[in-house]
Design an enzyme around this catalytic site. Structure first.
Site, short mmCIF file in Angstrom:
data_model
loop_
_atom_site.label_atom_id
_atom_site.label_comp_id
_atom_site.label_asym_id
_atom_site.label_seq_id
_atom_site.Cartn_x
_atom_site.Cartn_y
_atom_site.Cartn_z
N GLY A 45 0.88 -1.05 0.08
CA GLY A 45 0.10 -0.03 -0.10
C GLY A 45 0.75 1.25 0.12
N GLU A 100 4.21 3.98 5.98
CA GLU A 100 2.93 3.06 5.89
C GLU A 100 1.85 3.93 5.06
OE1 GLU A 100 1.26 0.61 6.14
OE2 GLU A 100 1.91 -0.69 8.21
N ASP A 101 0.95 3.31 4.39
CA ASP A 101 -0.10 3.79 3.78
C ASP A 101 -1.12 4.45 4.77
OD1 ASP A 101 -0.96 1.34 4.39
OD2 ASP A 101 -1.91 0.89 2.69
N ASP A 104 -4.30 1.72 11.00
CA ASP A 104 -5.85 1.18 11.28
C ASP A 104 -5.83 0.75 12.63
OD1 ASP A 104 -8.52 0.76 10.83
OD2 ASP A 104 -8.18 -1.16 9.81
N THR A 105 -5.68 -0.41 12.89
CA THR A 105 -5.86 -0.95 14.28
C THR A 105 -4.35 -0.57 15.23
OG1 THR A 105 -4.87 -3.08 13.69
CG2 THR A 105 -7.37 -2.72 13.73
N GLY A 106 -3.39 -0.59 14.39
CA GLY A 106 -1.94 -0.31 14.73
C GLY A 106 -1.12 -1.59 14.87
N THR A 108 -0.17 -3.86 12.80
CA THR A 108 0.96 -4.05 12.08
C THR A 108 2.08 -3.32 12.15
OG1 THR A 108 -0.77 -4.26 9.90
CG2 THR A 108 1.64 -4.03 9.36
N LYS A 132 -6.73 5.91 11.10
CA LYS A 132 -8.14 6.04 11.54
C LYS A 132 -7.91 5.87 13.00
CE LYS A 132 -9.81 3.34 7.67
NZ LYS A 132 -10.21 1.82 7.41
N PHE A 153 -13.57 2.51 4.78
CA PHE A 153 -12.80 1.78 4.17
C PHE A 153 -12.34 2.57 2.83
CE2 PHE A 153 -11.09 -1.11 1.07
CZ PHE A 153 -10.10 -2.05 1.81
N ASP A 160 -5.74 -0.40 -1.84
CA ASP A 160 -6.53 -1.38 -2.82
C ASP A 160 -7.92 -1.77 -2.08
OD1 ASP A 160 -5.39 -3.00 -0.58
OD2 ASP A 160 -6.24 -4.83 -1.92
N ARG A 166 -5.47 0.84 -6.73
CA ARG A 166 -4.29 1.40 -6.03
C ARG A 166 -3.73 2.62 -7.02
NH1 ARG A 166 -2.32 -2.32 -2.17
NH2 ARG A 166 -2.63 -4.37 -2.50
#
Ligand code: 5GP
Length: 184
Positions: A45, A100-101, A104-106, A108, A132, A153, A160, A166
């Site tokens: 991403g 990073e792109d 979200d949850t953190g 990764t 987010k 989303f 993607d 993308r």
């Protein structure tokens, strides 16, 4: 699930992306002057963001990529993170900036921070185009952030849906009925 033929609404325009990335580039250049900086793009991403960000940083930097699988073709994180392709050079003594792109949850990025600490970089920071915050499961510090967005989303500018979209030059959302029926 087949890719629908969606209508897409612009969330962040190409002009806004470009202006913000120029600002981030100037900030990063100021902070890393005289340091051995390596940008680490988290695939897939981040590749578009990284391509623009690196050209906005007026420093002699290097670029690496890290392949990470966390989403598959789904729109929900499994929480499981796997490194699918690793860096080509050691990080020891270098100033590493993960790119990073979206956070979200953190999950990764926190996994990557932990696994990178053992590689002994001189410093390890994070640049993310999007965040987010309402979805946070593991809080993380984003040192250079493009935009905060609500819990929806998004696609485009590297992001993607089922491996498509993308290449959109903006960040958008899918608004077609067929996509809603698919679980957005
Ligand atoms: P996290 O581990 O922070 O939950 O998720 C990070 C990864 O999930 C991102 O690098 C990205 O690949 C994917 N992701 C999270 N939110 C979105 C989104 O809104 N759109 C897309 N296309 N991918 C997302």
């Amino acid at each position: 699930m087949p890719v629908p033929d969606p209508q897409i609404e612009v969330v962040i325009s190409a002009e806004k992306l470009s202006a913000r990335i120029r600002e981030l580039g100037r900030e990063i250049a100021r902070d890393y002057t005289g340091k051995d900086l390596v940008l680490i793009g988290v695939l897939k991403g981040s590749f578009v963001f990284l391509a623009d960000l690196c050209r906005a940083i007026d420093l002699p930097l290097s670029v690496e990529f890290l392949g990470v699988a966390s989403y598959g073709d789904e729109t929900q994180s499994s929480g499981a993170v796997q490194i699918t392709s690793d860096l080509t050079r050691p990080l020891e003594g270098k100033h590493a900036l993960l790119v990073e792109d979206i956070v979200d949850t953190g999950l990764t990025i926190e996994y990557l921070r932990e696994s990178f600490a053992s590689r002994h970089p001189a410093s390890l920071k994070l640049a993310s185009l999007l965040h987010k915050p309402s979805r946070t499961k593991r809080p993380t510090t984003i040192d250079y952030l493009g935009f905060t967005i609500p819990d929806e989303f998004v696609i485009g500018y590297g992001l993607d849906y089922a491996q498509k979209f993308r290449n959109l030059p903006y960040v958008g959302r899918i608004v077609s009925k067929s996509a809603s029926a698919g679980g957005f």
